[in-house]
Motif scaffolding. Structure first.
Motif, PDB file in Angstrom:
ATOM      1  N   GLN A   1      21.460  -6.038  -1.906  1.00 32.06           N
ATOM      2  CA  GLN A   1      21.726  -6.711  -3.179  1.00 32.06           C
ATOM      3  C   GLN A   1      21.531  -5.788  -4.371  1.00 32.06           C
ATOM      4  OE1 GLN A   1      19.004 -10.020  -2.702  1.00 32.06           O
ATOM      5  NE2 GLN A   1      20.659 -11.435  -2.247  1.00 32.06           N
ATOM      6  N   SER A   2      20.770  -4.720  -4.176  1.00 38.07           N
ATOM      7  CA  SER A   2      20.585  -3.761  -5.268  1.00 38.07           C
ATOM      8  C   SER A   2      21.789  -2.834  -5.412  1.00 38.07           C
ATOM      9  CB  SER A   2      19.312  -2.932  -5.036  1.00 38.07           C
ATOM     10  OG  SER A   2      19.472  -2.052  -3.930  1.00 38.07           O
TER      11      SER A   2
ATOM     12  N   ALA B   1       0.828  -1.208   0.000  1.00 34.52           N
ATOM     13  CA  ALA B   1       0.000   0.000   0.000  1.00 34.52           C
ATOM     14  C   ALA B   1       0.865   1.263   0.000  1.00 34.52           C
ATOM     15  CB  ALA B   1      -0.920   0.000   1.215  1.00 34.52           C
ATOM     16  N   VAL B   2       2.021   1.196   0.661  1.00 37.85           N
ATOM     17  CA  VAL B   2       2.887   2.375   0.780  1.00 37.85           C
ATOM     18  C   VAL B   2       3.785   2.546  -0.444  1.00 37.85           C
ATOM     19  CG1 VAL B   2       4.778   3.411   2.094  1.00 37.85           C
ATOM     20  CG2 VAL B   2       2.871   2.318   3.296  1.00 37.85           C
ATOM     21  N   PHE B   3       4.403   1.446  -0.903  1.00 34.19           N
ATOM     22  CA  PHE B   3       5.431   1.544  -1.939  1.00 34.19           C
ATOM     23  C   PHE B   3       4.919   1.215  -3.339  1.00 34.19           C
ATOM     24  CE2 PHE B   3       7.750   0.479   2.018  1.00 34.19           C
ATOM     25  CZ  PHE B   3       8.515   1.626   2.114  1.00 34.19           C
ATOM     26  N   GLY B   4       3.710   0.702  -3.437  1.00 32.90           N
ATOM     27  CA  GLY B   4       3.142   0.432  -4.751  1.00 32.90           C
ATOM     28  C   GLY B   4       3.604  -0.886  -5.345  1.00 32.90           C
ATOM     29  N   VAL B   5       3.623  -0.950  -6.667  1.00 29.22           N
ATOM     30  CA  VAL B   5       3.894  -2.189  -7.403  1.00 29.22           C
ATOM     31  C   VAL B   5       5.219  -2.061  -8.147  1.00 29.22           C
ATOM     32  CG1 VAL B   5       3.006  -3.769  -9.161  1.00 29.22           C
ATOM     33  CG2 VAL B   5       1.410  -2.543  -7.666  1.00 29.22           C
ATOM     34  N   PRO B   6       6.077  -3.081  -8.081  1.00 30.28           N
ATOM     35  CA  PRO B   6       7.322  -3.024  -8.862  1.00 30.28           C
ATOM     36  C   PRO B   6       7.021  -3.124 -10.354  1.00 30.28           C
ATOM     37  CG  PRO B   6       7.064  -5.189  -7.860  1.00 30.28           C
ATOM     38  CD  PRO B   6       5.973  -4.336  -7.302  1.00 30.28           C
ATOM     39  N   VAL B   7       7.994  -2.799 -11.182  1.00 34.11           N
ATOM     40  CA  VAL B   7       7.777  -2.819 -12.622  1.00 34.11           C
ATOM     41  C   VAL B   7       7.459  -4.234 -13.099  1.00 34.11           C
ATOM     42  CG1 VAL B   7       9.262  -0.823 -12.997  1.00 34.11           C
ATOM     43  CG2 VAL B   7      10.234  -3.133 -13.103  1.00 34.11           C
ATOM     44  N   GLN B   8       6.790  -4.306 -14.238  1.00 36.28           N
ATOM     45  CA  GLN B   8       6.298  -5.584 -14.749  1.00 36.28           C
ATOM     46  C   GLN B   8       7.420  -6.595 -14.964  1.00 36.28           C
ATOM     47  OE1 GLN B   8       4.001  -5.096 -18.313  1.00 36.28           O
ATOM     48  NE2 GLN B   8       3.606  -7.281 -18.589  1.00 36.28           N
ATOM     49  N   GLU B   9       8.585  -6.119 -15.391  1.00 36.15           N
ATOM     50  CA  GLU B   9       9.702  -7.029 -15.697  1.00 36.15           C
ATOM     51  C   GLU B   9      10.194  -7.794 -14.469  1.00 36.15           C
ATOM     52  OE1 GLU B   9       9.377  -3.991 -18.800  1.00 36.15           O
ATOM     53  OE2 GLU B   9       9.456  -3.923 -16.596  1.00 36.15           O
ATOM     54  N   SER B  10       9.911  -7.286 -13.257  1.00 36.05           N
ATOM     55  CA  SER B  10      10.414  -7.937 -12.051  1.00 36.05           C
ATOM     56  C   SER B  10       9.462  -9.001 -11.505  1.00 36.05           C
ATOM     57  CB  SER B  10      10.677  -6.895 -10.963  1.00 36.05           C
ATOM     58  OG  SER B  10       9.464  -6.321 -10.513  1.00 36.05           O
TER      59      SER B  10
ATOM     60  N   VAL C   1      15.571  -7.577  -7.819  1.00 41.22           N
ATOM     61  CA  VAL C   1      15.478  -6.277  -7.149  1.00 41.22           C
ATOM     62  C   VAL C   1      16.132  -5.179  -7.986  1.00 41.22           C
ATOM     63  CG1 VAL C   1      17.624  -6.432  -5.799  1.00 41.22           C
ATOM     64  CG2 VAL C   1      15.673  -5.157  -4.896  1.00 41.22           C
ATOM     65  N   ARG C   2      17.124  -5.546  -8.787  1.00 47.09           N
ATOM     66  CA  ARG C   2      17.768  -4.555  -9.644  1.00 47.09           C
ATOM     67  C   ARG C   2      16.883  -4.207 -10.844  1.00 47.09           C
ATOM     68  NH1 ARG C   2      23.897  -7.223  -9.503  1.00 47.09           N
ATOM     69  NH2 ARG C   2      24.124  -7.094  -7.240  1.00 47.09           N
ATOM     70  N   VAL C   3      16.093  -5.178 -11.281  1.00 44.92           N
ATOM     71  CA  VAL C   3      15.165  -4.935 -12.390  1.00 44.92           C
ATOM     72  C   VAL C   3      13.952  -4.131 -11.924  1.00 44.92           C
ATOM     73  CG1 VAL C   3      13.607  -6.092 -14.030  1.00 44.92           C
ATOM     74  CG2 VAL C   3      15.880  -7.031 -13.600  1.00 44.92           C
ATOM     75  N   SER C   4      13.572  -4.286 -10.659  1.00 46.83           N
ATOM     76  CA  SER C   4      12.305  -3.743 -10.153  1.00 46.83           C
ATOM     77  C   SER C   4      12.228  -2.225 -10.186  1.00 46.83           C
ATOM     78  CB  SER C   4      12.065  -4.207  -8.715  1.00 46.83           C
ATOM     79  OG  SER C   4      12.971  -3.585  -7.820  1.00 46.83           O
ATOM     80  N   GLY C   5      13.355  -1.558 -10.015  1.00 46.60           N
ATOM     81  CA  GLY C   5      13.353  -0.104  -9.954  1.00 46.60           C
ATOM     82  C   GLY C   5      12.922   0.448  -8.609  1.00 46.60           C
ATOM     83  N   GLN C   6      12.380  -0.380  -7.740  1.00 48.94           N
ATOM     84  CA  GLN C   6      11.920   0.037  -6.419  1.00 48.94           C
ATOM     85  C   GLN C   6      12.100  -1.135  -5.452  1.00 48.94           C
ATOM     86  OE1 GLN C   6      11.482   1.345  -3.611  1.00 48.94           O
ATOM     87  NE2 GLN C   6      10.064   2.965  -4.264  1.00 48.94           N
ATOM     88  N   PRO C   7      13.255  -1.193  -4.766  1.00 50.66           N
ATOM     89  CA  PRO C   7      13.536  -2.339  -3.887  1.00 50.66           C
ATOM     90  C   PRO C   7      12.456  -2.603  -2.842  1.00 50.66           C
ATOM     91  CG  PRO C   7      15.513  -1.027  -4.198  1.00 50.66           C
ATOM     92  CD  PRO C   7      14.388  -0.259  -4.827  1.00 50.66           C
ATOM     93  N   MET C   8      11.906  -1.566  -2.236  1.00 53.88           N
ATOM     94  CA  MET C   8      10.925  -1.778  -1.178  1.00 53.88           C
ATOM     95  C   MET C   8       9.605  -2.340  -1.721  1.00 53.88           C
ATOM     96  SD  MET C   8      12.721  -1.230   1.321  1.00 53.88           S
ATOM     97  CE  MET C   8      11.418  -1.662   2.475  1.00 53.88           C
TER      98      MET C   8
END
Length: 281
Positions: free
Chosen positions: A229-230, A45-54, A165-172
């Protein structure tokens, strides 16, 4: 970064001690997972959704960590805690280092490679020492086999998360959804593994306080690791994280009256030297 991952190792030791203090392993794992679920919902709820590729990495890691739980509990059924735990974690350090430096083309300095080797060697030495004292050859072989499989699972989800986590763009956001999925998967698996499924919810609630606290501590510990790790090579993060095995020995001696031998103390000092080499690198 080093200080943060070492702090995560301390937290990892603490939640393992809490889990060990709960006699019902499946109930403990379920309560820890429910803490993951609550924290994951809040984090999503706070950090949202990581990118689709992750997303393939999130799903794969959640599945691998659920398999890891099954393998770990099976390992403890067939082998000693002080044998299984360091063998699995030490093997994971070696596998992550080999794959990260070859397949993923991560580069480590000579000091860093030396430090990783020293830390991994210390952990594996603890397992080999205890292996000689295990109860019976059949138990010894089964415990070793499942510990090796557990180590492979740890290395697999570590590598998956390191890339994801590196692909996600948003570790949290990545971490939040990883815990959210585990919070659904692990309780289902534990319920399916329970001998008496009807009484299982009551058994879970019996240990809800230490289990929930352990889950929160575990979540914080692994969240720090995934964040690290990121930023840093996976081999270094893995080596620093798995020093929790040595810290667990200290906790066992203080809180569970387990023997902390001179040899274990010596291996702990050697591991600290390995950490220093990593930091120098």
């Amino acid at each position: 970064m080093t200080a943060a991952v070492l702090w995560a190792a301390v937290l990892h030791s603490i939640w393992n001690a809490l889990a060990k203090a709960i006699p019902d392993r499946l109930a403990s794992s379920t309560m820890i997972a429910l803490a993951y679920l609550a924290s994951g919902l809040l984090g999503a709820a706070v950090f949202g959704v990581p990118v689709q590729e992750s997303w393939p990495f999130v799903v794969a890691s959640a599945a691998l960590q659920t398999c890891y739980l099954i393998l770990l509990t099976t390992s403890y059924r067939h082998g000693d805690f002080s044998q299984v735990y360091p063998l699995a974690r030490g093997l994971a350090v070696l596998l992550v280092t080999v794959i990260a430096t070859t397949v993923l083309a991560e580069r480590l300095s000579l000091w860093q490679l030396t430090g990783v080797a020293v830390v991994a060697g210390s952990l594996l030495s603890l397992a080999l020492i205890r292996q000689g004292a295990a109860a019976g050859p059949g138990r010894n072989r089964k415990g070793t086999l499942f510990a090796v499989l557990t180590g492979a699972a740890i290395a697999a989800y570590t590598l998956v998360d390191g890339v994801g986590v590196r692909v996600s763009g948003q570790p949290m956001a990545y971490v939040s959804w990883l815990f959210l999925l585990q919070g659904f998967l692990i309780p289902v698996v534990c319920w399916r593994m329970a001998a008496d499924r009807r009484s299982f919810p009551q058994r879970v609630m019996r240990y809800w306080k230490p289990g929930f606290v352990g889950g929160l501590v575990s979540m914080l510990a692994y969240g720090i690791v995934v964040w690290a790790q990121s930023l840093a090579p996976l081999a270094l993060v893995s080596a620093l994280r798995e020093t929790s095995v040595l810290l667990a020995g200290v906790i066992g001696a203080v809180f569970f009256n387990e023997r902390f031998s001179r040899l274990r103390l010596g291996l702990t000092v050697v591991a600290v030297a390995g950490i220093a080499a990593i930091q120098l690198g």
